[in-house]
Design a protein around this motif. Structure first.
Motif, short mmCIF file in Angstrom:
data_model
loop_
_atom_site.label_atom_id
_atom_site.label_comp_id
_atom_site.label_asym_id
_atom_site.label_seq_id
_atom_site.Cartn_x
_atom_site.Cartn_y
_atom_site.Cartn_z
N SER A 122 -21.69 -14.17 6.11
CA SER A 122 -21.46 -15.07 7.23
C SER A 122 -22.52 -14.88 8.30
O SER A 122 -22.68 -13.77 8.81
N SER A 211 -14.58 -21.40 16.38
CA SER A 211 -14.21 -21.94 15.08
C SER A 211 -15.16 -21.51 13.99
O SER A 211 -14.85 -21.61 12.81
N GLU A 212 -16.36 -21.02 14.37
CA GLU A 212 -17.35 -20.61 13.37
C GLU A 212 -17.25 -19.13 13.02
O GLU A 212 -17.77 -18.70 12.00
N LYS A 215 -16.69 -17.55 9.39
CA LYS A 215 -16.84 -18.58 8.36
C LYS A 215 -17.83 -18.10 7.30
O LYS A 215 -18.92 -17.64 7.59
N ASP A 217 -20.43 -18.97 4.99
CA ASP A 217 -21.25 -20.17 4.92
C ASP A 217 -22.47 -20.03 4.02
O ASP A 217 -23.13 -21.03 3.74
N GLU A 398 -11.85 -26.09 7.02
CA GLU A 398 -12.52 -25.84 8.29
C GLU A 398 -11.62 -26.20 9.46
O GLU A 398 -11.62 -25.54 10.49
N HIS A 401 -9.20 -23.38 9.88
CA HIS A 401 -9.85 -22.22 10.47
C HIS A 401 -10.06 -22.43 11.97
O HIS A 401 -9.87 -21.53 12.77
#
Length: 446
Positions: A122, A211-212, A215, A217, A398, A401
C-alpha cells in the motif's frame, strides 16, 4: 496454475503475490518452502533482521540445506553496518516482483516485519520523506533516536516530540494521528524540523485522505497468517532460544560486539544482541578472561552455563538468555496485534491458519502437512484461479472502506477523560475489563 502477467500502470489486472505473515516462530519460512512443491514459487524475505549479512542463528535464517533449492531473495544480502528501512525494502521488493512476474514465477513475500509488508502493498502506509523505525525499536527499554542537527532540532524546541506540540504546529496532521502513537508523532515533527514545512503539506494530502489509508493498491494479494495460541508460542520461543544457545549464539554475539557501536541501527538492533551487553562488557574488560577467538568465547560461556556451581558469570548469562526469551515473547504479541489491526482497521482479507497443534515437541510432520500446508495450497490455488479479485465490485469495496470510522475523536469520561480514535478503538475500549470495572465502581459510588 496460470499466473496473471505483471500489468502496466492503470491496467485492471494487477500482479498476483502471496504474503505469508505471522508472529515469530510460527513457521512462515517453512510453509513458503513447502508450497514451492505445488507452485512456481520464489521467496522474498520480509524480516527486517534477516535481510542483513551475519547472525544467521540469532535471526533464525533458513539454512541453505533447508531451502530445498527454492530461490530466496533479500536474505542476508545487506551489509550489517547500514540502515535498511521500509522504503528500502519496498523499492527492492518491487523490482524483484516485476522480475519474477516476467518469468511467470509466483512471488511469495515472507516475514514478520509488518512495516515492510505495509510499505510494499500500500502506497498509503509509508511516508517516503520520513525515516521509518522498525518493530524492534519498541522492544528497547531506552530507544535511541537518530540525532538531529542542532539547527534543525532548534525548530522543534527542547526536544519536544509531544502530541500537543504537533497539534500546535499542524492541527491537520495532528488530527490524523492517535495521541499515543509516539512513532508517528515523532516522525511528523522530524519532517517539520528537516524541511521547515508542515507535514500535512509535505505529504501532499496523504495525511488527510482517510479513505485511502491501508488501501491495497499495488498488487493483487493473497494474505496468509500463521497463528497459534500464546502459551504454545511462548513455549516454542523459549525452546528455540535454548536451541540457539547450544547451536552457536554466543559465537555470533561475540563476533558482532563492539563497545563503541550504535546498537539502535542496522543488524545490532536484533533481539539477542543488546541483551548480552552486560555479559560482554564484563568479559571484555576482565583480566581473568582473554579470548583469542569467538570460538573460545563460546566454549567458555557454555562451560559456565552448564556448570553445576552457581557463580556471578553464570547468573549474568542466564539473565541475558531470559531477556532474549522475554523480548522475543513481547515481539510475538506486537506482531499479532498489528496483524489484527491491519485486518480490523483496513479490511485486509487475511486467511488465518492455526499452527498450535504443530508446535509441540513431538513429531508433527503429518500434522503440519494436513493442518497447514494443505489448507494453504487450497487458499493459494483458489486465489490464483478465481475470476474476480473479490466478491464485491471494486466500487463497492472502496465505498465500504471509505465509510469506516477510523479517526473520530472520542472521550471516555468514566476513564478519566481518556482519548480514543475511531469506532474500532472505542468498541475495544468499552469491552475492556478496566473500563467495565471503572463504570461499575462509578455506579456503586454514584
Amino acid at each position: 496454475v496460470e499466473l496473471n502477467p505483471n500489468s502496466t500502470e492503470g491496467s485492471s489486472s494487477k500482479c498476483q503475490i502471496v504474503v505469508i505473515m505471522g508472529p515469530t516462530g510460527s513457521g512462515k519460512s517453512k510453509l513458503a518452502i513447502d508450497i514451492a512443491a505445488h507452485f512456481p514459487v520464489e521467496i522474498i524475505n520480509a524480516d527486517s533482521m534477516q535481510v542483513y549479512e551475519g547472525l544467521d542463528i540469532l535471526t533464525n535464517k533458513v539454512p541453505d540445506h533447508e531451502q530445498q533449492g527454492v530461490p530466496h531473495h533479500l536474505l542476508g544480502t545487506v551489509s550489517s553496518n547500514v540502515e535498511f528501512n521500509s522504503k528500502d525494502f519496498r523499492d527492492s521488493a518491487m523490482l524483484l516482483i516485476d522480475e519474477l512476474s516476467s518469468r511467470d514465477k509466483l512471488p511469495v513475500v515472507v516475514g514478520g516485519t509488518n512495516y515492510y509488508i505495509q510499505a510494499l502493498v500500500s502506497r498509503f502506509l509509508l511516508d517516503d520523506q520520513a525515516e521509518n523505525q522498525q518493530e524492534t525499536d519498541t522492544l528497547l527499554d531506552d530507544p535511541v533516536s537518530e540525532e538531529l542537527d542542532l539547527d534543525r532540532e532548534r525548530l522543534i524546541g527542547n526536544d519536544d516530540f509531544s502530541f500537543s506540540r504537533l497539534r500546535e504546529l499542524d492541527p491537520v496532521a495532528a488530527n490524523r494521528v492517535h495521541p499515543n502513537n509516539q512513532r508517528k508523532i515523532k516522525q511528523y515533527l522530524r519532517l517539520f524540523s528537516w524541511f521547515g514545512a508542515l507535514p500535512s503539506k509535505l505529504l501532499g494530502g496523504q495525511v488527510v485522505c482517510s479513505s485511502e489509508w491501508g488501501k491495497i493498491d499495488r498488487y493483487d494479494c493473497c494474505f496468509i497468517c500463521l497463528d497459534a495460541s500464546l502459551p504454545e508460542l511462548d513455549d516454542h520461543v523459549n525452546r528455540r532460544v535454548d536451541l540457539m544457545v547450544s547451536s552457536g549464539l554466543f559465537k555470533e554475539v561475540y563476533g558482532i560486539y563492539d563497545p563503541d557501536s550504535d546498537y539502535s541501527r542496522g543488524l545490532r538492533q536484533a533481539i539477542g544482541v543488546r541483551e548480552f551487553e552486560d555479559v560482554l562488557l564484563r568479559f571484555w574488560n576482565s583480566e581473568k578472561f582473554r579470548f583469542s577467538s569467538s570460538e573460545m568465547f563460546s566454549e567458555t560461556m557454555l562451560q559456565i552455563l552448564n556448570s553445576s556451581a552457581e557463580s556471578y558469570p553464570k547468573r549474568l548469562l542466564q539473565e541475558a538468555i531470559d531477556r532474549v526469551k522475554m523480548n522475543t515473547r513481547r515481539l510475538v504479541r506486537i506482531q499479532k496485534r498489528r496483524i489484527n489491526q491491519l485486518q480490523s482497521l483496513f479490511d485486509w482479507n487475511v486467511h488465518y491458519i492455526d499452527v498450535t497443534s504443530c508446535l509441540s515437541r513431538g513429531d508433527s510432520d503429518n500434522l503440519w502437512r494436513r493442518n497447514v500446508v494443505e489448507p494453504a495450497v487450497d487458499i493459494i490455488a483458489s486465489f490464483l484461479t478465481r475470476e474476480a479479485a473479490d466478491t464485491l465490485p471494486r466500487d463497492s469495496r472502496e465505498a465500504k472502506h471509505g465509510e469506516r470510522d477510523l479517526w473520530t475523536r472520542r472521550i471516555c469520561q468514566a476513564c478519566r477523560n481518556k482519548e480514543l480514535r475511531g469506532a474500532h478503538e472505542w468498541e475495544q475500549h468499552i469491552k475492556g475489563s478496566k473500563h467495565r470495572k471503572r463504570v461499575s465502581s462509578l455506579r456503586r459510588t454514584g
